[in-house]
Design a protein around this motif. Structure first.
Motif, mmCIF file in Angstrom:
data_model
loop_
_atom_site.group_PDB
_atom_site.id
_atom_site.type_symbol
_atom_site.label_atom_id
_atom_site.label_comp_id
_atom_site.label_asym_id
_atom_site.label_seq_id
_atom_site.Cartn_x
_atom_site.Cartn_y
_atom_site.Cartn_z
ATOM 1 N N LEU A 142 0.858 -1.184 0.000
ATOM 2 C CA LEU A 142 0.000 0.000 0.000
ATOM 3 C C LEU A 142 0.894 1.234 0.000
ATOM 4 O O LEU A 142 1.544 1.550 0.994
ATOM 5 C CB LEU A 142 -0.916 0.006 1.227
ATOM 6 N N GLU A 143 0.946 1.932 -1.116
ATOM 7 C CA GLU A 143 1.877 3.053 -1.254
ATOM 8 C C GLU A 143 1.650 4.142 -0.212
ATOM 9 O O GLU A 143 2.608 4.747 0.284
ATOM 10 C CB GLU A 143 1.761 3.654 -2.662
ATOM 11 N N ASP A 144 0.391 4.391 0.130
ATOM 12 C CA ASP A 144 0.097 5.435 1.120
ATOM 13 C C ASP A 144 0.737 5.123 2.466
ATOM 14 O O ASP A 144 1.172 6.027 3.183
ATOM 15 C CB ASP A 144 -1.415 5.585 1.289
ATOM 16 N N ARG A 145 0.807 3.825 2.800
ATOM 17 C CA ARG A 145 1.405 3.433 4.072
ATOM 18 C C ARG A 145 2.916 3.672 4.050
ATOM 19 O O ARG A 145 3.494 4.123 5.037
ATOM 20 C CB ARG A 145 1.084 1.958 4.363
ATOM 21 N N ALA A 146 3.543 3.366 2.928
ATOM 22 C CA ALA A 146 4.981 3.619 2.793
ATOM 23 C C ALA A 146 5.259 5.118 2.820
ATOM 24 O O ALA A 146 6.240 5.572 3.422
ATOM 25 C CB ALA A 146 5.502 3.001 1.501
ATOM 26 N N ARG A 147 4.391 5.884 2.183
ATOM 27 C CA ARG A 147 4.573 7.337 2.149
ATOM 28 C C ARG A 147 4.446 7.935 3.548
ATOM 29 O O ARG A 147 5.214 8.824 3.936
ATOM 30 C CB ARG A 147 3.547 7.957 1.198
ATOM 31 N N LYS A 148 3.483 7.427 4.318
ATOM 32 C CA LYS A 148 3.302 7.910 5.690
ATOM 33 C C LYS A 148 4.521 7.570 6.542
ATOM 34 O O LYS A 148 4.970 8.385 7.369
ATOM 35 C CB LYS A 148 2.060 7.265 6.302
ATOM 36 N N ALA A 149 5.089 6.383 6.338
ATOM 37 C CA ALA A 149 6.285 5.995 7.085
ATOM 38 C C ALA A 149 7.451 6.927 6.758
ATOM 39 O O ALA A 149 8.216 7.324 7.646
ATOM 40 C CB ALA A 149 6.653 4.549 6.760
ATOM 41 N N LYS A 150 7.587 7.288 5.488
ATOM 42 C CA LYS A 150 8.643 8.227 5.096
ATOM 43 C C LYS A 150 8.439 9.573 5.788
ATOM 44 O O LYS A 150 9.396 10.175 6.298
ATOM 45 C CB LYS A 150 8.643 8.417 3.578
ATOM 46 N N GLU A 151 7.207 10.058 5.815
ATOM 47 C CA GLU A 151 6.917 11.339 6.449
ATOM 48 C C GLU A 151 7.267 11.316 7.931
ATOM 49 O O GLU A 151 7.783 12.299 8.477
ATOM 50 C CB GLU A 151 5.434 11.681 6.275
ATOM 51 N N ASP A 152 6.990 10.181 8.581
ATOM 52 C CA ASP A 152 7.192 10.089 10.027
ATOM 53 C C ASP A 152 8.636 9.785 10.420
ATOM 54 O O ASP A 152 9.109 10.257 11.461
ATOM 55 C CB ASP A 152 6.278 9.011 10.617
ATOM 56 N N TYR A 153 9.340 8.987 9.599
ATOM 57 C CA TYR A 153 10.644 8.475 10.039
ATOM 58 C C TYR A 153 11.779 8.657 9.027
ATOM 59 O O TYR A 153 12.922 8.368 9.342
ATOM 60 C CB TYR A 153 10.526 6.989 10.388
ATOM 61 N N GLY A 154 11.465 9.117 7.841
ATOM 62 C CA GLY A 154 12.495 9.266 6.821
ATOM 63 C C GLY A 154 12.952 10.699 6.661
ATOM 64 O O GLY A 154 12.729 11.555 7.518
ATOM 65 N N THR A 155 13.618 10.941 5.553
ATOM 66 C CA THR A 155 14.050 12.285 5.183
ATOM 67 C C THR A 155 13.437 12.608 3.823
ATOM 68 O O THR A 155 12.793 11.760 3.190
ATOM 69 C CB THR A 155 15.578 12.377 5.087
ATOM 70 N N SER A 156 13.676 13.817 3.363
ATOM 71 C CA SER A 156 13.134 14.209 2.050
ATOM 72 C C SER A 156 13.721 13.354 0.930
ATOM 73 O O SER A 156 13.100 13.187 -0.120
ATOM 74 C CB SER A 156 13.421 15.690 1.787
ATOM 75 N N GLU A 157 14.917 12.801 1.177
ATOM 76 C CA GLU A 157 15.563 11.978 0.145
ATOM 77 C C GLU A 157 15.182 10.490 0.227
ATOM 78 O O GLU A 157 15.563 9.706 -0.645
ATOM 79 C CB GLU A 157 17.087 12.089 0.254
ATOM 80 N N SER A 158 14.480 10.103 1.287
ATOM 81 C CA SER A 158 14.106 8.688 1.435
ATOM 82 C C SER A 158 13.225 8.247 0.272
ATOM 83 O O SER A 158 12.403 9.015 -0.233
ATOM 84 C CB SER A 158 13.361 8.477 2.757
ATOM 85 N N LEU A 159 13.384 6.989 -0.116
ATOM 86 C CA LEU A 159 12.669 6.442 -1.272
ATOM 87 C C LEU A 159 11.464 5.616 -0.840
ATOM 88 O O LEU A 159 11.440 5.042 0.254
ATOM 89 C CB LEU A 159 13.618 5.593 -2.110
ATOM 90 N N ILE A 160 10.489 5.549 -1.715
ATOM 91 C CA ILE A 160 9.267 4.779 -1.473
ATOM 92 C C ILE A 160 9.154 3.687 -2.527
ATOM 93 O O ILE A 160 9.372 3.929 -3.731
ATOM 94 C CB ILE A 160 8.029 5.701 -1.525
ATOM 95 N N TYR A 161 8.815 2.484 -2.069
ATOM 96 C CA TYR A 161 8.648 1.354 -2.974
ATOM 97 C C TYR A 161 7.344 0.620 -2.658
ATOM 98 O O TYR A 161 6.874 0.623 -1.511
ATOM 99 C CB TYR A 161 9.795 0.355 -2.817
ATOM 100 N N THR A 162 6.798 -0.034 -3.658
ATOM 101 C CA THR A 162 5.680 -0.958 -3.445
ATOM 102 C C THR A 162 6.097 -2.390 -3.755
ATOM 103 O O THR A 162 5.330 -3.319 -3.520
ATOM 104 C CB THR A 162 4.467 -0.581 -4.317
ATOM 105 N N ASP A 163 7.306 -2.578 -4.278
ATOM 106 C CA ASP A 163 7.846 -3.901 -4.598
ATOM 107 C C ASP A 163 9.164 -4.062 -3.841
ATOM 108 O O ASP A 163 10.125 -3.327 -4.086
ATOM 109 C CB ASP A 163 8.080 -4.018 -6.107
#
Length: 363
Positions: free
Chosen positions: A37-58
């Motif tokens: 679920l891309e939205d879940r990965a995106r939320k994790a980036k917002e909470d714990y990543g940086t602006s450069e962190s990457l998002i994947y669904t695979d």
């Protein structure tokens, strides 16, 4: 040195344990988040990543990122082995959430990949890092209980069936409370006894309350049609040296004797139980005694002690093992035995017969 970490599976356990703990460690940067679920990965980036962190669904695409040093596998049980093995073969150290795998064969393949690649592999048994568990482990290591010949692994909930995710899906998880919370209690018990040689297992599983409609439950009533795993399971394990372990687990049981991730031990010199904190017992000069261990380190109202969160201590220990090239606290060979026993309980419950794990010598 900063280790770059990728999170695979950004659901409950990642948000509840892995990512908050890793965020407190200076030598860690979470650079990638993967979820179907891309939205879940995106939320994790917002909470714990940086602006450069990457998002994947695979997850396979994440593993191809050569900058990532470590992955945390926080996905359903039936994907643990597949993702962990692929990660190690692509040069990543792997922290895999418990249980190690859905089957013992998959767990063995994970160890084979670890040996082949030389990468580090550990399993998320954070209850080893509670104050009670670390103290009791030191007591056991020092031989203060003598030979421990009886262990009881407790994981009993009266009514607390997880109704989200895939917890009730036998295909995805491999089982219910036994593989979910019973695994923690069994890991603690084996670790305290330092005994990883089971001989045979007898088990029973029950589906007595799972079909209850409009049931009382901590997280709201469950759907009986979705409840395909057991509601409780019990095992009797005989070890090669004759020691006995009893294992009890439930999400729903008509009992007031409740408690999770706890162990009781009986040895030749003394005993211990974790039912109400931690209590040691024994005999001294012809009299019996009980010794209650004070587990709080604070001593004042506004301070309860620092660094006592098991999730943080687990993550800190894991990262230190990588940075210092030392063995992790939870060794994959130990987690394999937990999986073998859980699998044997399920097999015994289906067959109605004991399941032998000790390989008898040929005559």
């Amino acid at each position: 040195m900063v280790l770059k970490v990728g999170i695979i599976g950004c659901g409950g356990i990642a948000n509840g344990k892995h990512m908050p703990a890793l965020s407190k460690i200076e030598e860690v940067e979470m650079v990638a988040f993967c979820d179907v679920l891309e939205d879940r990965a995106r939320k994790a980036k917002e909470d714990y990543g940086t602006s450069e962190s990457l998002i994947y669904t695979d997850y396979q695409e994440l593993l191809l990122n050569k900058e990532i040093d470590v992955i945390h596998v926080c996905t359903p049980n039936n994907t643990h082995a597949e993702i962990s093995i692929a990660g190690m073969k692509l040069d990543k150290h792997v922290m895999c959430e418990k249980p190690m795998a859905k089957t013992s064969q998959e767990a063995k393949e994970m160890i084979e990949a670890q040996v082949e690649t030389g990468k580090k592999l550990t399993i998320g048994y954070q209850n080893r890092f509670t104050t009670a568990a670390t103290y009791l482990h030191e007591v056991c290591k020092a031989g203060e209980l003598g030979e421990i010949y009886l262990g009881k692994a407790h994981a009993i909930r009266r009514r607390a069936v997880p109704t989200w995710g895939v917890f009730l899906d036998e295909e995805a998880q491999g089982g219910g409370p036994l593989i979910d919370i019973g695994t923690h209690a069994l890991d603690l018990t084996l670790w305290m006894m330092n005994n990883y040689k089971p001989k045979y297992v007898v088990g029973n599983t029950y589906h007595k309350l799972s079909q209850t409609k409009d049931a009382a439950n901590a997280w709201g009533s469950w759907d009986p049609e979705e409840f395909t795993v057991e509601d409780s399971a019990f095992g009797f394990i005989t070890m090669e040296n004759g020691a006995t372990i009893t294992l009890e687990s439930s999400w729903a049981l008509n009992s007031l004797d409740i408690g999770e991730a706890k162990t009781s031990l009986s040895g030749t010199k003394g005993g211990a139980d974790m039912h109400d904190g931690l209590t040691l017992n024994g005999e001294d000069r012809g009299l019996l005694y009980e010794k209650k261990i004070e587990l709080e380190t604070g001593g004042v109202d506004f301070y309860d002690g620092a660094g006592s969160d098991p999730a943080y201590l687990e993550a800190r220990s894991w990262i230190d093992a990588i940075l210092n090239d030392t063995p992790p606290i939870v060794k994959p060979e130990e987690a394999l035995v937990v999986t073998e026993i859980l699998e044997a309980v399920y097999e015994s419950a289906k067959s109605g017969e004991p399941v032998f794990l000790k390989k008898e010598a040929k005559k």
